[in-house]
Design an enzyme around this catalytic site. Structure first.
Site, mmCIF file in Angstrom:
data_model
loop_
_atom_site.group_PDB
_atom_site.id
_atom_site.type_symbol
_atom_site.label_atom_id
_atom_site.label_comp_id
_atom_site.label_asym_id
_atom_site.label_seq_id
_atom_site.Cartn_x
_atom_site.Cartn_y
_atom_site.Cartn_z
ATOM 1 C CG PHE A 114 -1.773 1.230 1.318
ATOM 2 C CD1 PHE A 114 -2.475 1.719 0.223
ATOM 3 C CD2 PHE A 114 -1.836 1.946 2.507
ATOM 4 C CE1 PHE A 114 -3.223 2.894 0.320
ATOM 5 C CE2 PHE A 114 -2.579 3.113 2.605
ATOM 6 C CZ PHE A 114 -3.269 3.584 1.510
ATOM 7 N N GLY B 22 4.430 0.654 0.870
ATOM 8 C CA GLY B 22 5.782 0.107 0.717
ATOM 9 C C GLY B 22 6.096 -0.160 -0.751
ATOM 10 C CG ASP C 210 -4.623 -6.587 3.431
ATOM 11 O OD1 ASP C 210 -4.648 -6.459 4.676
ATOM 12 O OD2 ASP C 210 -5.185 -5.800 2.659
ATOM 13 C CG LEU D 180 7.326 -2.350 11.774
ATOM 14 C CD1 LEU D 180 7.540 -3.421 12.818
ATOM 15 C CD2 LEU D 180 8.624 -2.115 11.002
ATOM 16 C CE LYS E 83 -13.023 -3.181 6.976
ATOM 17 N NZ LYS E 83 -13.445 -3.489 5.598
ATOM 18 C CE LYS F 284 -4.798 -18.388 22.511
ATOM 19 N NZ LYS F 284 -5.963 -18.932 21.827
ATOM 20 N NE ARG F 285 -0.920 -21.380 13.378
ATOM 21 C CZ ARG F 285 0.242 -21.718 12.819
ATOM 22 N NH1 ARG F 285 0.856 -22.828 13.155
ATOM 23 N NH2 ARG F 285 0.795 -20.933 11.898
ATOM 24 C CE1 TYR G 57 -0.382 5.150 11.971
ATOM 25 C CE2 TYR G 57 -0.105 6.972 13.508
ATOM 26 C CZ TYR G 57 0.430 5.905 12.801
ATOM 27 O OH TYR G 57 1.759 5.591 12.945
ATOM 28 C CG HIS H 135 6.297 7.082 -0.529
ATOM 29 N ND1 HIS H 135 6.098 8.136 -1.393
ATOM 30 C CD2 HIS H 135 5.796 5.993 -1.150
ATOM 31 C CE1 HIS H 135 5.493 7.708 -2.470
ATOM 32 N NE2 HIS H 135 5.304 6.404 -2.353
HETATM 33 P P1 NAD Z 1 5.493 2.897 5.759
HETATM 34 O O1 NAD Z 1 4.205 3.390 5.210
HETATM 35 O O2 NAD Z 1 6.725 3.137 4.964
HETATM 36 O O3 NAD Z 1 5.399 1.338 6.044
HETATM 37 C C1 NAD Z 1 4.217 0.662 6.327
HETATM 38 C C2 NAD Z 1 4.228 -0.637 5.531
HETATM 39 O O4 NAD Z 1 3.038 -1.380 5.843
HETATM 40 C C3 NAD Z 1 4.210 -0.397 4.018
HETATM 41 O O5 NAD Z 1 5.167 -1.215 3.397
HETATM 42 C C4 NAD Z 1 2.796 -0.786 3.615
HETATM 43 O O6 NAD Z 1 2.709 -1.230 2.277
HETATM 44 C C5 NAD Z 1 2.487 -1.858 4.624
HETATM 45 N N1 NAD Z 1 1.049 -2.077 4.837
HETATM 46 C C6 NAD Z 1 0.089 -1.143 5.050
HETATM 47 N N2 NAD Z 1 -1.096 -1.735 5.210
HETATM 48 C C7 NAD Z 1 -0.870 -3.085 5.122
HETATM 49 C C8 NAD Z 1 -1.708 -4.228 5.209
HETATM 50 N N3 NAD Z 1 -3.030 -4.123 5.429
HETATM 51 N N4 NAD Z 1 -1.143 -5.449 5.059
HETATM 52 C C9 NAD Z 1 0.185 -5.579 4.842
HETATM 53 N N5 NAD Z 1 1.029 -4.519 4.741
HETATM 54 C C10 NAD Z 1 0.488 -3.297 4.880
HETATM 55 O O7 NAD Z 1 5.631 3.513 7.210
HETATM 56 P P2 NAD Z 1 6.794 3.372 8.301
HETATM 57 O O8 NAD Z 1 7.210 4.722 8.659
HETATM 58 O O9 NAD Z 1 7.811 2.390 7.852
HETATM 59 O O10 NAD Z 1 5.976 2.785 9.542
HETATM 60 C C11 NAD Z 1 6.063 1.423 9.939
HETATM 61 C C12 NAD Z 1 5.272 1.229 11.224
HETATM 62 O O11 NAD Z 1 5.817 2.050 12.259
HETATM 63 C C13 NAD Z 1 3.797 1.587 11.103
HETATM 64 O O12 NAD Z 1 3.035 0.657 11.842
HETATM 65 C C14 NAD Z 1 3.710 2.953 11.750
HETATM 66 O O13 NAD Z 1 2.441 3.191 12.308
HETATM 67 C C15 NAD Z 1 4.791 2.853 12.813
HETATM 68 N N6 NAD Z 1 5.309 4.187 13.169
HETATM 69 C C16 NAD Z 1 6.161 4.844 12.347
HETATM 70 C C17 NAD Z 1 6.613 6.111 12.706
HETATM 71 C C18 NAD Z 1 7.594 6.882 11.856
HETATM 72 O O14 NAD Z 1 7.921 8.012 12.208
HETATM 73 N N7 NAD Z 1 8.118 6.365 10.769
HETATM 74 C C19 NAD Z 1 6.169 6.693 13.889
HETATM 75 C C20 NAD Z 1 5.274 6.002 14.690
HETATM 76 C C21 NAD Z 1 4.861 4.740 14.319
#
Ligand code: NAD
Ligand code: UDP
Length: 319
Positions: free
Chosen positions: A41, A43, A63, A78, A96, A110-111, A150, A186
């Site tokens: 989405f 990544g 997903d 993540l 979701k 858990k599994r 979020y 990104h």
């Molecule tokens: P990012 O958007 O680069 O990475 C998120 C990844 O999750 C992407 O590769 C995306 O394709 C994937 N993704 C989204 N929905 C998905 C789904 N339903 N199924 C499978 N993959 C899915 O963002 P990031 O900065 O790398 O953040 C990674 C995690 O760290 C996130 O959970 C974010 O909430 C958390 N976070 C990041 C920051 C930051 O400053 N970078 C701060 C707080 C929390």
């Protein structure tokens, strides 16, 4: 410090994203077998292109709102869009991803009996009235605003993690990540660091929201990943939550001026309206992480920005 990753099977959801790709790289270096699951989405395959030929790396298009059946020893969850424009693009899907994703990954843990780390966020503190934010603070979140998909999604995921911990004694690790930046962000995700650098390098006006006096604390990605790995390796009953971030605090004007200086850009600074529910201030109290993990961020903002600017410059030159 040995992290004991030799031949451990580790699942990284969201592994093709910014933080996930750095984590996959680090785990492979430490000797783990890594399964990266991502639905792309936000990544990109390019983020992990250099890992595809590694014999211990496996990539799954998946997903997390659907169950996943793999055999693993550890899970880093993540998967979730992280920038406001991306998570507000399809807010229902964002909730979701956080909630169903947490349920599915907790079920998998858990599994398999896997230890599982949740990438939570400083957004659980909302627009904080306690400053700096300690883990004990319950936060000040608008449950019906544009950021709620979020913030509340991540808060509910934390609830699920702690209920699985209490109800099933699951070994959980909950990390609250404060703004993190670095190469492989990104370029168009709308976050302040990527926006300002891209704007400065392409001679566009710097878009400063509000009067620019709001503050954030910026952690370089390598520092954060070191904290992740140390927390996961920590022995004993250590669910967290644990703040990870860099306590250096800057106003957005200061950040804009620093980016302009480091890029040598002459872009003008243009003020835009402040988005709804934009937190006024944010800075982690990292006392707990320092005590438990013997961890603190080592890379100052200026050094981290230099590395990030070099990455974006390369991206622009090769596009
Ligand atoms: P990012 O958007 O680069 O990475 C998120 C990844 O999750 C992407 O590769 C995306 O394709 C994937 N993704 C989204 N929905 C998905 C789904 N339903 N199924 C499978 N993959 C899915 O963002 P990031 O900065 O790398 O953040 C990674 C995690 O760290 C996130 O959970 C974010 O909430 C958390 N976070 C990041 C920051 C930051 O400053 N970078 C701060 C707080 C929390
Ligand atoms: N911001 C800004 N200009 C931009 C993007 C963001 O001034 O082009 C501000 C935004 O209003 C917020 C801060 O920078 O106060 C951090 O925004 P970001 O979206 O990076 O992260 P978050 O608000 O989730 O911490």
């Amino acid at each position: 410090m040995s992290n004991g990753y030799d031949r451990k099977r580790v699942l990284v959801t969201g592994g093709a994203g910014f933080l996930g790709s750095h984590l996959c790289e680090r785990l492979l270096k430490d000797g783990a077998e890594v399964i990266c699951a991502d639905n792309y989405f936000t990544g990109r395959r390019a983020n992990i292109g250099h890992l595809l030929n590694h014999s211990s790396f496996e990539l799954l298009r998946h997903d997390v709102t659907f169950p996943l059946y793999v055999e693993v020893d550890q899970i880093y969850n993540l998967a979730c869009p992280a920038s406001p424009i991306h998570y507000q693009h399809d807010p229902v899907q964002t909730t979701k991803t956080s909630v169903h994703g947490a349920i599915n990954m907790l079920g998998l843990a858990k599994r398999t009996g896997a230890r599982i780390l949740q990438a939570s966020t400083s957004e659980v503190y909302g627009d904080p009235v306690v400053h700096p934010q300690t883990e004990e603070y319950w936060g000040n979140v608008n449950p019906i605003g544009p950021r709620a998909c979020y913030d509340e999604g991540k808060r509910c995921a934390e609830t699920l993690f702690f209920d699985y911990y209490r109800q099933f004694q699951l070994p959980i690790r909950v990390v609250r990540i404060f703004n993190t930046y670095g190469p492989r962000m990104h370029p168009h995700d709308g976050r302040v660091v990527s926006n300002f650098i891209m704007q400065a390098l392409t001679h566009q006006p710097i878009t400063l929201y509000g009067d620019g006096s709001q503050t954030r604390s910026f952690c370089y990605v390598d520092d954060l990943i070191e904290g992740f790995v140390r927390f996961m390796a920590l022995d004993g009953d250590e669910p967290g939550p644990l703040n990870l971030g860099n306590p250096g605090e800057f106003t957005m004007i200061e950040l804009a001026e620093l980016v302009l200086r480091l890029t040598g850009s002459r872009s003008a600074i243009l003020h835009h309206p402040l988005p709804a529910d934009d937190p006024r201030q944010r800075r982690p109290d990292i006392t707990k992480a320092a005590q438990k993990l013997d961890w603190r961020p080592l890379i100052p903002l200026e050094d981290g920005l230099e590395r990030t600017i070099a990455y974006f410059r390369h991206l622009i030159d090769n596009s």
